[in-house]
Design a protein around this motif. Structure first.
Motif, PDB file in Angstrom:
ATOM      1  N   GLN A  79       0.828  -1.204   0.000  1.00  0.00           N
ATOM      2  CA  GLN A  79       0.000   0.000   0.000  1.00  0.00           C
ATOM      3  C   GLN A  79       0.863   1.254   0.000  1.00  0.00           C
ATOM      4  O   GLN A  79       0.546   2.236  -0.677  1.00  0.00           O
ATOM      5  N   VAL A  80       1.936   1.228   0.761  1.00  0.00           N
ATOM      6  CA  VAL A  80       2.826   2.385   0.815  1.00  0.00           C
ATOM      7  C   VAL A  80       3.442   2.634  -0.554  1.00  0.00           C
ATOM      8  O   VAL A  80       3.548   3.778  -1.002  1.00  0.00           O
ATOM      9  N   LEU A 147       1.164  12.476   2.239  1.00  0.00           N
ATOM     10  CA  LEU A 147       2.390  12.506   3.031  1.00  0.00           C
ATOM     11  C   LEU A 147       2.099  12.203   4.498  1.00  0.00           C
ATOM     12  O   LEU A 147       2.844  11.473   5.152  1.00  0.00           O
ATOM     13  N   ALA A 148       1.001  12.727   5.013  1.00  0.00           N
ATOM     14  CA  ALA A 148       0.630  12.449   6.402  1.00  0.00           C
ATOM     15  C   ALA A 148       0.326  10.965   6.582  1.00  0.00           C
ATOM     16  O   ALA A 148       0.730  10.351   7.572  1.00  0.00           O
ATOM     17  N   ALA A 149      -0.382  10.368   5.610  1.00  0.00           N
ATOM     18  CA  ALA A 149      -0.686   8.932   5.690  1.00  0.00           C
ATOM     19  C   ALA A 149       0.594   8.117   5.639  1.00  0.00           C
ATOM     20  O   ALA A 149       0.742   7.132   6.366  1.00  0.00           O
ATOM     21  N   LEU A 150       1.528   8.530   4.784  1.00  0.00           N
ATOM     22  CA  LEU A 150       2.810   7.820   4.702  1.00  0.00           C
ATOM     23  C   LEU A 150       3.576   7.923   6.016  1.00  0.00           C
ATOM     24  O   LEU A 150       4.187   6.945   6.470  1.00  0.00           O
ATOM     25  N   GLN A 151       3.536   9.075   6.636  1.00  0.00           N
ATOM     26  CA  GLN A 151       4.239   9.228   7.911  1.00  0.00           C
ATOM     27  C   GLN A 151       3.606   8.376   8.995  1.00  0.00           C
ATOM     28  O   GLN A 151       4.296   7.758   9.789  1.00  0.00           O
ATOM     29  N   ARG A 152       2.249   8.334   9.026  1.00  0.00           N
ATOM     30  CA  ARG A 152       1.588   7.478  10.017  1.00  0.00           C
ATOM     31  C   ARG A 152       1.933   6.023   9.766  1.00  0.00           C
ATOM     32  O   ARG A 152       2.191   5.272  10.694  1.00  0.00           O
ATOM     33  N   ASP A 158       7.527   1.033  11.816  1.00  0.00           N
ATOM     34  CA  ASP A 158       8.667   0.996  12.742  1.00  0.00           C
ATOM     35  C   ASP A 158       8.274   0.304  14.037  1.00  0.00           C
ATOM     36  O   ASP A 158       9.026  -0.502  14.574  1.00  0.00           O
ATOM     37  N   GLN A 159       7.068   0.592  14.536  1.00  0.00           N
ATOM     38  CA  GLN A 159       6.599  -0.042  15.770  1.00  0.00           C
ATOM     39  C   GLN A 159       6.407  -1.545  15.548  1.00  0.00           C
ATOM     40  O   GLN A 159       6.773  -2.346  16.397  1.00  0.00           O
ATOM     41  N   SER A 160       5.870  -1.944  14.388  1.00  0.00           N
ATOM     42  CA  SER A 160       5.664  -3.366  14.103  1.00  0.00           C
ATOM     43  C   SER A 160       6.988  -4.093  13.999  1.00  0.00           C
ATOM     44  O   SER A 160       7.139  -5.212  14.504  1.00  0.00           O
ATOM     45  N   GLU A 161       7.972  -3.461  13.321  1.00  0.00           N
ATOM     46  CA  GLU A 161       9.286  -4.091  13.222  1.00  0.00           C
ATOM     47  C   GLU A 161       9.916  -4.252  14.594  1.00  0.00           C
ATOM     48  O   GLU A 161      10.544  -5.266  14.881  1.00  0.00           O
TER      49      GLU A 161
END
Length: 167
Positions: A79-80, A147-152, A158-161
Motif C-alpha cells: 500500500q505504501v 504525506l501524512a498517511a505515509l508518515q503514520r 517501525d513499531q511493528s518491526e
C-alpha cells in the motif's frame, strides 16, 4: 515408527532420561525412602513436562501471531508503494500546474498593459489562472494528506518491526 511419535520422543528426551535415572537411583536407595523419592521425582518430572507443554503451546501461538503480523506488514508495504507512486504523480502534476500558472500570470501582466480590445481575452486567461490555482491548491492538499498517511504508516511500520524483533 510414526513421525509424530519420533518428534515427541526427541522433544521429551530429557524427561525420559530423567525418569530412567530416577528409576536407577531408586534401585540403590533403601526400601523405606525408595517410594517417597520415586513419588517426588515423578511429580517433579510431571511438572516439568507440563511446563514444557505450555511453553510449546505459547510459542506456537506467538509464531502464528508473528506470521500474521508479517503478512500485514507486507500488505502495508505494498500500500505504501502505491501511495508513494500516487504522491509522485500528484507532485509532478502540481509542478506542471505551477509552471502553467506562472506562464499565465506573465500573460496576464502583458495583457493588462495592452489595449482595451484584449480585455475579454484577459478575463478568460484570469479565469483559467484562477481555475489552475484552485486545482493546484487541491493537489497540494491531496499531496499533504498522502504525506501524512505515509508518515503514520512509517511510524506504525517501525513499531511493528520493533515488536517483531522483540519477539
Amino acid at each position: 515408527m510414526d513421525m509424530h511419535v519420533t518428534i515427541w520422543l526427541i522433544d521429551n528426551l530429557d524427561l525420559l532420561l530423567g525418569f530412567a535415572l530416577l528409576l536407577l537411583a531408586c534401585l540403590w536407595l533403601p526400601a523405606g525412602v525408595r517410594w517417597q523419592v520415586l513419588t517426588l521425582g515423578v511429580a517433579l518430572l510431571a511438572i516439568q513436562w507440563w511446563q514444557k507443554s505450555r511453553a510449546s503451546e505459547r510459542m506456537a501461538a506467538l509464531d502464528a501471531q508473528r506470521q500474521t503480523l508479517r503478512q500485514q506488514l507486507q500488505k502495508l508495504d505494498e500500500q505504501v508503494a502505491r501511495l508513494e507512486e500516487g504522491n509522485a504523480r500528484l507532485e509532478a502534476r502540481r509542478q506542471q500546474l505551477d509552471e502553467e500558472r506562472l506562464v499565465l500570470a506573465e500573460a496576464i501582466i502583458r495583457l493588462k498593459s495592452g489595449d482595451a480590445d484584449l480585455a475579454e481575452r484577459r478575463q478568460a486567461l484570469e479565469s483559467r489562472f484562477q481555475a489552475l490555482q484552485a486545482e493546484s491548491a487541491s493537489n497540494q492538499q491531496d499531496s499533504d494528506e498522502l504525506l501524512a498517511a505515509l508518515q503514520r504508516w512509517q511510524a506504525w511500520r517501525d513499531q511493528s518491526e520493533q515488536t517483531l524483533t522483540d519477539q
